[in-house]
Design a protein around this motif. Structure first.
Motif, mmCIF file in Angstrom:
data_model
loop_
_atom_site.group_PDB
_atom_site.id
_atom_site.type_symbol
_atom_site.label_atom_id
_atom_site.label_comp_id
_atom_site.label_asym_id
_atom_site.label_seq_id
_atom_site.Cartn_x
_atom_site.Cartn_y
_atom_site.Cartn_z
ATOM 1 N N LEU A 76 6.088 -22.516 -0.399
ATOM 2 C CA LEU A 76 6.709 -22.072 -1.647
ATOM 3 C C LEU A 76 5.735 -21.269 -2.515
ATOM 4 O O LEU A 76 6.089 -20.184 -2.991
ATOM 5 C CB LEU A 76 7.265 -23.268 -2.421
ATOM 6 C CG LEU A 76 7.920 -22.945 -3.770
ATOM 7 C CD1 LEU A 76 9.032 -21.927 -3.600
ATOM 8 C CD2 LEU A 76 8.437 -24.219 -4.436
ATOM 9 N N PRO A 77 4.510 -21.736 -2.751
ATOM 10 C CA PRO A 77 3.586 -20.924 -3.554
ATOM 11 C C PRO A 77 3.300 -19.554 -2.945
ATOM 12 O O PRO A 77 3.197 -18.568 -3.676
ATOM 13 C CB PRO A 77 2.312 -21.786 -3.612
ATOM 14 C CG PRO A 77 2.787 -23.176 -3.401
ATOM 15 C CD PRO A 77 3.938 -23.063 -2.453
ATOM 16 N N VAL A 78 3.161 -19.485 -1.617
ATOM 17 C CA VAL A 78 2.880 -18.197 -0.994
ATOM 18 C C VAL A 78 4.069 -17.254 -1.151
ATOM 19 O O VAL A 78 3.901 -16.059 -1.414
ATOM 20 C CB VAL A 78 2.501 -18.375 0.487
ATOM 21 C CG1 VAL A 78 2.458 -17.038 1.211
ATOM 22 C CG2 VAL A 78 1.143 -19.073 0.604
ATOM 23 N N ALA A 79 5.285 -17.783 -1.001
ATOM 24 C CA ALA A 79 6.477 -16.949 -1.199
ATOM 25 C C ALA A 79 6.547 -16.436 -2.636
ATOM 26 O O ALA A 79 6.857 -15.264 -2.880
ATOM 27 C CB ALA A 79 7.731 -17.754 -0.856
ATOM 28 N N MET A 80 6.268 -17.313 -3.602
ATOM 29 C CA MET A 80 6.246 -16.894 -4.998
ATOM 30 C C MET A 80 5.181 -15.821 -5.222
ATOM 31 O O MET A 80 5.406 -14.827 -5.922
ATOM 32 C CB MET A 80 5.966 -18.093 -5.909
ATOM 33 C CG MET A 80 7.045 -19.148 -5.939
ATOM 34 S SD MET A 80 6.532 -20.623 -6.873
ATOM 35 C CE MET A 80 6.236 -19.918 -8.489
ATOM 36 N N PHE A 81 4.034 -16.022 -4.604
ATOM 37 C CA PHE A 81 2.925 -15.093 -4.796
ATOM 38 C C PHE A 81 3.267 -13.701 -4.287
ATOM 39 O O PHE A 81 2.955 -12.698 -4.943
ATOM 40 C CB PHE A 81 1.678 -15.622 -4.085
ATOM 41 C CG PHE A 81 0.508 -14.694 -4.157
ATOM 42 C CD1 PHE A 81 -0.333 -14.713 -5.263
ATOM 43 C CD2 PHE A 81 0.238 -13.798 -3.138
ATOM 44 C CE1 PHE A 81 -1.411 -13.841 -5.351
ATOM 45 C CE2 PHE A 81 -0.837 -12.934 -3.210
ATOM 46 C CZ PHE A 81 -1.659 -12.953 -4.325
ATOM 47 N N LEU A 82 3.901 -13.619 -3.118
ATOM 48 C CA LEU A 82 4.218 -12.316 -2.541
ATOM 49 C C LEU A 82 5.082 -11.485 -3.473
ATOM 50 O O LEU A 82 4.881 -10.279 -3.630
ATOM 51 C CB LEU A 82 4.911 -12.494 -1.190
ATOM 52 C CG LEU A 82 4.040 -13.004 -0.040
ATOM 53 C CD1 LEU A 82 4.888 -13.260 1.197
ATOM 54 C CD2 LEU A 82 2.928 -12.007 0.267
ATOM 55 N N THR A 137 -6.898 -5.026 12.217
ATOM 56 C CA THR A 137 -7.197 -4.144 11.087
ATOM 57 C C THR A 137 -6.198 -3.002 10.982
ATOM 58 O O THR A 137 -5.916 -2.524 9.886
ATOM 59 C CB THR A 137 -8.618 -3.556 11.217
ATOM 60 O OG1 THR A 137 -8.690 -2.760 12.404
ATOM 61 C CG2 THR A 137 -9.664 -4.648 11.274
ATOM 62 N N LEU A 138 -5.649 -2.570 12.100
ATOM 63 C CA LEU A 138 -4.683 -1.477 12.066
ATOM 64 C C LEU A 138 -3.382 -1.917 11.394
ATOM 65 O O LEU A 138 -2.754 -1.148 10.657
ATOM 66 C CB LEU A 138 -4.413 -0.971 13.483
ATOM 67 C CG LEU A 138 -5.642 -0.463 14.245
ATOM 68 C CD1 LEU A 138 -5.252 0.012 15.636
ATOM 69 C CD2 LEU A 138 -6.348 0.640 13.473
ATOM 70 N N VAL A 139 -2.982 -3.162 11.641
ATOM 71 C CA VAL A 139 -1.803 -3.694 10.959
ATOM 72 C C VAL A 139 -2.082 -3.826 9.465
ATOM 73 O O VAL A 139 -1.231 -3.511 8.625
ATOM 74 C CB VAL A 139 -1.403 -5.057 11.562
ATOM 75 C CG1 VAL A 139 -0.229 -5.660 10.793
ATOM 76 C CG2 VAL A 139 -1.044 -4.900 13.032
ATOM 77 N N VAL A 140 -3.294 -4.269 9.129
ATOM 78 C CA VAL A 140 -3.669 -4.455 7.730
ATOM 79 C C VAL A 140 -3.621 -3.136 6.970
ATOM 80 O O VAL A 140 -3.012 -3.045 5.895
ATOM 81 C CB VAL A 140 -5.075 -5.086 7.641
ATOM 82 C CG1 VAL A 140 -5.600 -5.024 6.207
ATOM 83 C CG2 VAL A 140 -5.039 -6.529 8.116
ATOM 84 N N LEU A 185 2.416 -12.468 8.653
ATOM 85 C CA LEU A 185 2.258 -12.817 7.240
ATOM 86 C C LEU A 185 0.784 -12.918 6.868
ATOM 87 O O LEU A 185 0.373 -12.505 5.777
ATOM 88 C CB LEU A 185 2.980 -14.126 6.933
ATOM 89 C CG LEU A 185 4.513 -14.059 6.901
ATOM 90 C CD1 LEU A 185 5.104 -15.458 6.754
ATOM 91 C CD2 LEU A 185 4.987 -13.174 5.749
ATOM 92 N N ARG A 186 -0.019 -13.454 7.780
ATOM 93 C CA ARG A 186 -1.460 -13.535 7.522
ATOM 94 C C ARG A 186 -2.061 -12.127 7.446
ATOM 95 O O ARG A 186 -2.923 -11.852 6.606
ATOM 96 C CB ARG A 186 -2.137 -14.358 8.614
ATOM 97 C CG ARG A 186 -3.543 -14.815 8.275
ATOM 98 C CD ARG A 186 -4.095 -15.721 9.366
ATOM 99 N NE ARG A 186 -3.316 -16.937 9.484
ATOM 100 C CZ ARG A 186 -2.804 -17.393 10.634
ATOM 101 N NH1 ARG A 186 -2.992 -16.720 11.758
ATOM 102 N NH2 ARG A 186 -2.123 -18.518 10.656
ATOM 103 N N ALA A 187 -1.602 -11.246 8.329
ATOM 104 C CA ALA A 187 -2.073 -9.858 8.285
ATOM 105 C C ALA A 187 -1.676 -9.195 6.968
ATOM 106 O O ALA A 187 -2.455 -8.430 6.375
ATOM 107 C CB ALA A 187 -1.503 -9.073 9.469
ATOM 108 N N PHE A 188 -0.470 -9.489 6.482
ATOM 109 C CA PHE A 188 -0.031 -8.931 5.206
ATOM 110 C C PHE A 188 -0.907 -9.453 4.065
ATOM 111 O O PHE A 188 -1.164 -8.732 3.086
ATOM 112 C CB PHE A 188 1.427 -9.277 4.941
ATOM 113 C CG PHE A 188 2.402 -8.541 5.829
ATOM 114 C CD1 PHE A 188 1.956 -7.511 6.653
ATOM 115 C CD2 PHE A 188 3.746 -8.868 5.843
ATOM 116 C CE1 PHE A 188 2.848 -6.824 7.478
ATOM 117 C CE2 PHE A 188 4.639 -8.191 6.654
ATOM 118 C CZ PHE A 188 4.186 -7.168 7.474
#
Length: 590
Positions: free
Chosen positions: A46-52, A256-259, A201-204
């Motif tokens: 939930l916090p990560v979703a709010m953060f995005l 890194t290319l995805v990032v 999601l981690r890459a994002f």
């Protein structure tokens, strides 16, 4: 606004109290439902979703705010700028996301690194860091208003309180990455393989970190930098090495290319919204980081990658040399001010040590996120302190300028076809003639703050790079506005020389400034650029007061960096390296 924020805060506190006292269950159910979708505890999902959502809101507001200041000038008040609402809402709920991670855990200790609040209440370290970074950024908003009341409106991104706003938001991504790591160690279903969506999601998140560390460059992105150009490549190297070195080690091949793809997509969308037909404000470029990403990916093929910190240092060195050269091709094609050949010796002297320092910091962050042991406390603390000192020293060098004595320019203006008012071409002769060399960073006419909108030249921003017609003799290549609210300025930067003179400045009764007219012919002296670009800034205060206020902001910033370092080290020390730690502990824990 304080009252409104206070009411919202009280409502959120009441919800948190009801949750902690088990009088409501919907918050936990909703968080757990999100958590099951990504195999993470609810206090992470939930916090990560709010953060995005909130960080993207704050980013849009930030770029929009900078663009409005460039196109319109200063605000009539802290609430007169619509972009401020996006920034405030984004930062407020960024802080709320961190507090949600702190409040949610009820029947469990959220991981081995959790911090004890009461006998039965433990908070994840990542949540504490996220809330702290959000609070730091949020405090910058009222302090910014207070700063403007004391020192006037310093219309620059690098005002101390502005750095609080963007620094807290940018560094909050480290808290998010650490919170996600804690969630990974406490998965509800640890025997189920992770889905590719979690990796994405981690890459994002790393893409967000790259964006967050890049916002310090935004004045350069618009082409209205108020500091020497040599700082831009250094800032690019810092952002790239920290984010991309950590991303490559954590995500694996092609990470890194995805990032950088995610970063470029978000920045392009925001730039299109701000500079497009909806808002119609000045548009901006942004760093691509592709060359540096490719260099990092190639170096990761070497056996040296097993020695994380040494590999990070080598990657930082390569990023600050070959990577920067590749990035310079993009800068030359897309940015207002390309990097001249004469700047490269000082550029490398600043970028190489900061690149090595950034690579080491990125490797340390990756070591934590991989669950591998960090070096001994004395070593890792020394590395972080050394990195801060290196970046501070390089920044201090970049801020050193010289304003020439007795230099002046004779300007002849020739009328061009009108565009909403008078437009002119300029013929300029500088005295002494050798003030500017053959390869300066820039000699240009900047016209800004003429009003945003499609009918305004450049939507409020015009930059004309002058053509050298002879020693000390320059001519404009495009017409520039000298009417209405425009501020039209001749700017020079050549090495440490940074100076300017006004061509046209509209009258400003709000600060008691008279008009500086655009006469057909005039001779004016070169002055410190800050007195022209930051016309609204007040210098009517003791010098020590500005220094003391800046030092307070610096100390707060160092505290935030120290807190992030502490949190990363605590997480690294409390988890068993090289083993799965998916078991959750029950609270209270002896």
């Amino acid at each position: 606004m304080t009252v409104s924020a206070g009411v919202i805060a009280l409502v959120l506190l009441w919800v948190g109290y009801l949750h902690r006292t088990r009088r409501i269950t919907w918050l936990q159910r909703f968080a757990d439902r999100l958590g099951r979708a990504v195999d993470r505890p609810g206090w992470v999902a939930l916090p990560v979703a709010m953060f995005l959502v909130t960080i993207l809101t704050a980013l849009l507001g930030f770029i929009w705010d900078v663009s409005l200041h460039i196109g319109n000038g200063r605000d009539e008040g802290p609430l007169a700028n619509p972009a401020h609402y996006f920034i405030l809402v984004g930062l407020f709920f960024l802080f709320t996301a961190g507090m949600t991670a702190i409040v949610l855990p009820l029947d469990e200790k959220p991981g081995a690194a959790a911090v004890r609040i009461t006998r039965t209440w433990y908070a994840p370290v990542g949540g504490i860091l996220l809330a702290g970074a959000g609070l730091y950024a949020l405090i910058g908003f009222p302090l910014d208003d207070l700063w403007h009341r004391i020192f006037g409106q310093d219309v620059t991104l690098w005002g101390p309180t502005h750095l609080m706003l963007i620094g807290g938001a940018g560094l909050s991504l480290i808290g998010v990455l650490l919170l996600e790591f804690e969630g990974k160690q406490n998965r509800p279903d640890p025997d189920t393989p992770e889905t590719p969506w979690v990796w994405l999601l981690r890459a994002f998140a790393f893409g967000g970190l790259l964006i967050g560390l890049s916002v310090f460059q935004v004045e350069y992105d618009f082409g209205v930098e108020q500091f020497r150009l040599v700082l831009q490549p250094m800032l690019i190297v810092v952002a790239a090495t920290v984010a991309l070195v950590a991303a490559r080690l954590t995500l694996g091949a092609c990470g890194t290319l995805v990032v950088i793809g995610f970063s470029a997509l978000v920045r392009a969308l925001v730039a299109s919204l701000v500079g497009g037909p909806i808002i119609e404000a000045p548009s901006n470029a942004f760093p691509l980081y592709l060359g540096i990403a490719v260099i990092v990916e190639l170096l990761a093929l070497l056996p040296l990658v097993r020695h994380r910190i040494l590999w990070g240092a080598v990657s930082g060195l390569a990023a600050a040399t070959v990577g920067l050269w590749l990035e310079s091709l993009w800068v030359s094609a897309m940015f207002v001010d390309p990097w001249p050949a004469a700047m490269w010796p000082e550029l490398l002297a600043m970028a190489v040590p900061t690149g090595i320092a950034g690579g080491v910091v990125g490797a340390l962050l990756a070591t934590v996120l991989l669950g591998e042991p960090l070096p001994r406390p004395a070593i890792r603390r020394s590395l972080i302190v050394a990195a801060v000192v290196v970046v501070a020293a390089a920044t201090a060098n970049g801020l050193m300028i010289q304003v020439p004595d007795s230099a002046r320019a004779t300007v002849e203006l020739r009328d061009a076809p009108e565009q909403g008012g008078r437009m002119v071409y300029a013929d300029i002769r500088i005295t002494p003639a050798d003030l500017v060399g053959t390869d300066p960073e820039w000699i240009q006419i900047l016209a800004w703050q003429g009003g945003v909108g499609r009918d305004s030249p450049g939507q409020g921003l015009v930059v004309d790079q002058l053509r050298r017609a002879g020693e000390g003799h320059y001519v404009s290549t495009n017409p520039v506005p000298v009417h209405g609210t425009w501020k039209t300025i001749l700017r020079v930067q050549d090495g440490r020389t940074l100076t300017a003179l006004p061509i046209f400045m509209a009258a400003d009764p709000g600060i008691g400034a008279a008009e500086i007219p655009a006469l057909d012919s005039f001779t004016r002296p070169f002055v410190s650029e800050i007195t022209v670009l930051q016309r609204e800034r007040s210098f009517d205060h003791p010098g020590w007061l500005f220094t003391a206020a800046s030092l307070v902001v610096l100390v707060c910033s160092l505290i935030l960096i120290g807190a992030l370092s502490w949190g990363a080290a605590r997480i690294n020390d409390r988890y068993t390296h090289g083993s799965r730690t998916g078991e959750r502990e029950q609270a209270p824990v002896p």
